[in-house]
Design an enzyme around this catalytic site. Sequence first.
Site, PDB file in Angstrom:
ATOM      1  N   GLU A  56       0.863  -1.180   0.000  1.00  0.00           N
ATOM      2  CA  GLU A  56       0.000   0.000   0.000  1.00  0.00           C
ATOM      3  C   GLU A  56       0.901   1.232   0.000  1.00  0.00           C
ATOM      4  O   GLU A  56       1.638   1.473   0.954  1.00  0.00           O
ATOM      5  CB  GLU A  56      -0.884   0.041   1.245  1.00  0.00           C
ATOM      6  CG  GLU A  56      -1.947  -1.029   1.328  1.00  0.00           C
ATOM      7  CD  GLU A  56      -2.810  -0.859   2.585  1.00  0.00           C
ATOM      8  OE1 GLU A  56      -2.724   0.207   3.234  1.00  0.00           O
ATOM      9  OE2 GLU A  56      -3.553  -1.790   2.920  1.00  0.00           O
ATOM     10  N   ASP A  67      -5.764   8.303  10.511  1.00  0.00           N
ATOM     11  CA  ASP A  67      -4.440   7.755  10.801  1.00  0.00           C
ATOM     12  C   ASP A  67      -4.068   7.944  12.266  1.00  0.00           C
ATOM     13  O   ASP A  67      -4.355   8.979  12.864  1.00  0.00           O
ATOM     14  CB  ASP A  67      -3.377   8.422   9.927  1.00  0.00           C
ATOM     15  CG  ASP A  67      -3.559   8.114   8.459  1.00  0.00           C
ATOM     16  OD1 ASP A  67      -4.090   7.030   8.157  1.00  0.00           O
ATOM     17  OD2 ASP A  67      -3.180   8.946   7.617  1.00  0.00           O
TER      18      ASP A  67
END
EC number: 4.2.1.20
Length: 269
Positions: A56, A67
């Site tokens: 990724e 995040d």
Amino acid sequence: MTVEQREASRLGPLFDSCRAENRAALIGYLPTGYPDVNTSVRAMTELVESGCDIVEVGVPYSDPGMDGPTIQRATEAALSGGVRVRDALTAVESISKAGGRAVVMTYWNPVLRYGVDAFARDLAAAGGHGLITPDLIPDEAQQWLAASDEHGLDRIFLVAPSSTPERLANTVAASRGFVYAASTMGVTGARDAVSNAAPDLVARVKAVSDIPVGVGLGVRSREQAAEIGRYADGVIVGSALVSALGDGLPSLRSLTEELAAGVRQRNSP
């Protein structure tokens, strides 16, 4: 998964191969530009060489709402260094040349700024297999659905324990390649204990489709990779790899090899 989803998926053969080996795929995330662009690209090719099945490639964004602190710090450093979307496409190209499979993970705003069709075109040209879009839901993804079909890219949407049955079914139906199952609510990050919600969420997806399911948001060890690999098709690792990269490429290589061994011991006690 429909016949159309299976035939069109660029990642389908990889998951078929892993299934034949009775193991899950190892999916590793790193942000482009951390600690600098060249090192991040080298780190991503290290993932390939150390046993990571899918890489990724993160596109740093100034408002990363999903995040955890480790990835936020890394993306802030990358943005301070002047990283651009184009650098992520360069990383995809390098991964592809190294024999790996790359998907880009990005919030939707950078893709809109780049141009949805142009981004899909350039991602496919770089050898990319698809796109993970954590803040885009299928109901608002008409441009991306069209562009991904036009350029033959997989589209990986997220489901969570909070997803309603209708939303989950719609998300799975719109996905191609695999579905990203967020195993804990809220932000990502390495945790000592992997969420108990993950097996239930995978089971909910499996009840409506046979599309592969990747589970992320918490894996940091070989043992956790093996645990998740017993019920998921893909084991996604992000924050732990970013932390390892902070200690240098040898540390990243060592952790990746451990995790790759973990997905291969899924049937061990």
